[in-house]
Design a protein around this motif. Sequence first.
Motif, PDB file in Angstrom:
ATOM      1  N   ASP A  66      57.267  72.157  53.467  1.00 34.10           N
ATOM      2  CA  ASP A  66      56.025  72.300  54.236  1.00 34.10           C
ATOM      3  C   ASP A  66      54.847  72.290  53.265  1.00 34.10           C
ATOM      4  N   GLN A  67      54.367  71.101  52.946  1.00 34.22           N
ATOM      5  CA  GLN A  67      53.336  70.960  51.921  1.00 34.22           C
ATOM      6  C   GLN A  67      52.066  71.714  52.307  1.00 34.22           C
ATOM      7  N   GLY A  68      51.643  72.594  51.375  1.00 34.58           N
ATOM      8  CA  GLY A  68      50.442  73.390  51.630  1.00 34.58           C
ATOM      9  C   GLY A  68      50.597  74.373  52.768  1.00 34.58           C
ATOM     10  N   ALA A  69      51.853  74.586  53.229  1.00 37.22           N
ATOM     11  CA  ALA A  69      52.139  75.465  54.385  1.00 37.22           C
ATOM     12  C   ALA A  69      51.378  75.015  55.624  1.00 37.22           C
ATOM     13  N   ALA A  70      51.125  73.711  55.729  1.00 34.62           N
ATOM     14  CA  ALA A  70      50.314  73.182  56.829  1.00 34.62           C
ATOM     15  C   ALA A  70      50.919  73.503  58.188  1.00 34.62           C
ATOM     16  N   LEU A  71      52.234  73.300  58.334  1.00 34.17           N
ATOM     17  CA  LEU A  71      52.865  73.556  59.627  1.00 34.17           C
ATOM     18  C   LEU A  71      52.913  75.046  59.924  1.00 34.17           C
ATOM     19  N   ALA A  72      53.268  75.850  58.934  1.00 34.12           N
ATOM     20  CA  ALA A  72      53.343  77.302  59.142  1.00 34.12           C
ATOM     21  C   ALA A  72      51.978  77.877  59.500  1.00 34.12           C
ATOM     22  N   LYS A  73      50.938  77.369  58.877  1.00 34.16           N
ATOM     23  CA  LYS A  73      49.584  77.846  59.178  1.00 34.16           C
ATOM     24  C   LYS A  73      49.180  77.539  60.618  1.00 34.16           C
ATOM     25  N   ALA A  74      49.751  76.478  61.184  1.00 30.74           N
ATOM     26  CA  ALA A  74      49.389  76.072  62.543  1.00 30.74           C
ATOM     27  C   ALA A  74      50.144  76.864  63.603  1.00 30.74           C
ATOM     28  N   GLY A  75      51.120  77.656  63.182  1.00 23.91           N
ATOM     29  CA  GLY A  75      51.947  78.377  64.134  1.00 23.91           C
ATOM     30  C   GLY A  75      51.617  79.857  64.218  1.00 23.91           C
ATOM     31  N   ALA A  76      52.316  80.528  65.123  1.00 21.61           N
ATOM     32  CA  ALA A  76      52.169  81.979  65.305  1.00 21.61           C
ATOM     33  C   ALA A  76      53.505  82.649  65.016  1.00 21.61           C
ATOM     34  N   ILE A  77      53.459  83.798  64.362  1.00 16.90           N
ATOM     35  CA  ILE A  77      54.681  84.546  64.032  1.00 16.90           C
ATOM     36  C   ILE A  77      55.270  85.139  65.304  1.00 16.90           C
TER      37      ILE A  77
ATOM     38  N   GLN B 224      64.717  80.364  71.492  1.00 26.13           N
ATOM     39  CA  GLN B 224      65.093  78.967  71.263  1.00 26.13           C
ATOM     40  C   GLN B 224      63.977  77.998  71.623  1.00 26.13           C
ATOM     41  N   GLY B 225      63.030  78.421  72.446  1.00 23.81           N
ATOM     42  CA  GLY B 225      61.992  77.503  72.911  1.00 23.81           C
ATOM     43  C   GLY B 225      60.744  77.455  72.047  1.00 23.81           C
ATOM     44  N   LEU B 226      60.791  78.070  70.873  1.00 25.67           N
ATOM     45  CA  LEU B 226      59.596  78.096  70.017  1.00 25.67           C
ATOM     46  C   LEU B 226      59.277  76.712  69.465  1.00 25.67           C
ATOM     47  N   SER B 227      58.022  76.487  69.193  1.00 21.72           N
ATOM     48  CA  SER B 227      57.589  75.239  68.573  1.00 21.72           C
ATOM     49  C   SER B 227      58.001  75.230  67.104  1.00 21.72           C
ATOM     50  N   HIS B 228      58.007  74.038  66.519  1.00 17.83           N
ATOM     51  CA  HIS B 228      58.307  73.931  65.099  1.00 17.83           C
ATOM     52  C   HIS B 228      57.330  74.778  64.281  1.00 17.83           C
ATOM     53  N   ALA B 229      56.073  74.755  64.666  1.00 17.73           N
ATOM     54  CA  ALA B 229      55.053  75.493  63.910  1.00 17.73           C
ATOM     55  C   ALA B 229      55.304  76.994  63.972  1.00 17.73           C
TER      56      ALA B 229
END
Length: 400
Positions: A235-246, A288-293
């Motif tokens: 996940d370069q620069g944590a771009a996807l993780a930053k777009a998601g919610a914990i 199981q229904g969470l988004s990739h982000a």
Amino acid sequence: MHSHIEKLANMASKPSRMIIGLMSGTSLDGLDIALCRLTGEGLATKVELLNFTTIDYNQDYKQRVKAVFAKRQVDLQMVTLLHPWIGLEHGRLINQCLQQWQLTANDIDIIASHGQTVFHCPKRQHQLAEFPNATLQLGDADHLALTTGIITISDFRQKHLAAGGEGAPLAVYGDYLLFSSPKQNRILLNIGGIANLTYLPSSQDASAVFSSDIGPGNTLMDAYIQAHFPGQYYDQGAALAKAGAINANLLAALKQDRFFSLDFPKTTGPEVFNLAYLQQAQQQSASQGLSHADIMATLNRFTADMIAHAINTLTTDLQPFVVYASGGGIHNPLLMQHLSQALPNVSFASTADLGINPDAKEAVLFAVLANECLVGGKQKFSNSQAGIPSVTMGKISFAD
């Protein structure tokens, strides 16, 4: 005296040695190649990092290794074939570097090869009373030595196992020799596929040093990206993780593995923390229904929380200390942000502040272990309580 032994004796008597340290981690991203000049031994060891590069593995390499990586059921013929093949591949990459650096095999004294870990199996994981701790690294050193024309020291983890250790983390030996300071308590934190740390007290008392794996570093995040985003490896620069919610429920489920309740020191690997582990946690938390982000955001926080928990647990009664971080995880801005927020009173720095490129640190540490195999042995270092046996590690393969 055999000419090989005479050559080793002459090498050991030199004022300095040119050693290439290799590291190929569980992330399977590439081969770290560190050209080092080493002088001294024990706590007097000095390292000058002359050149460093990471050569990315091509898709063919990754697919071949992944076919047997961290799996209990594999094609035994493929495991057997990969052992020499990886040695040949690593030798080819070293020859490529030597050409780029305008050096020859005669300019290098030793190659220190970690090999490619494909399965790590401490007793607390396999729980079979009649079997000891075990680990397996592929990449035959005889093939590597003959391909490069350079004496190779390899298979460092087996002596650690034979002496009662779990074969990991080995970084503690190099950390102690290179980074101990009489002026500062230090934690050397490495965030690779698996995260681990070494505590180095300013007393430099070996019996007070401890080292342990913590849990997942990048391994779950990288595996998820590679499974769902073909052609991407992290996940370069944590771009996807930053777009998601914990997701709190998934995060809580991820933290339930028995590994986290085991006493330190302990070791683990992708054999435990893999996509099957994530899927089980999702089932337990009905997520199981969470988004990739959202999944990536949760995995990022999971890694940070377990690192912070380990540091807090291990340093409750310690004097002030500084954390020096290394490994691929330090380039994940969201992960480092989570760590800073979870440990607001902890000072963070990079091993660059100690003179070692944080990306090169593990390859450099294997060069240090090879140097100790040649000229060390006087600085006895062990801590039986912390699973650190006093051993000389490495097997020698000659180049003819």
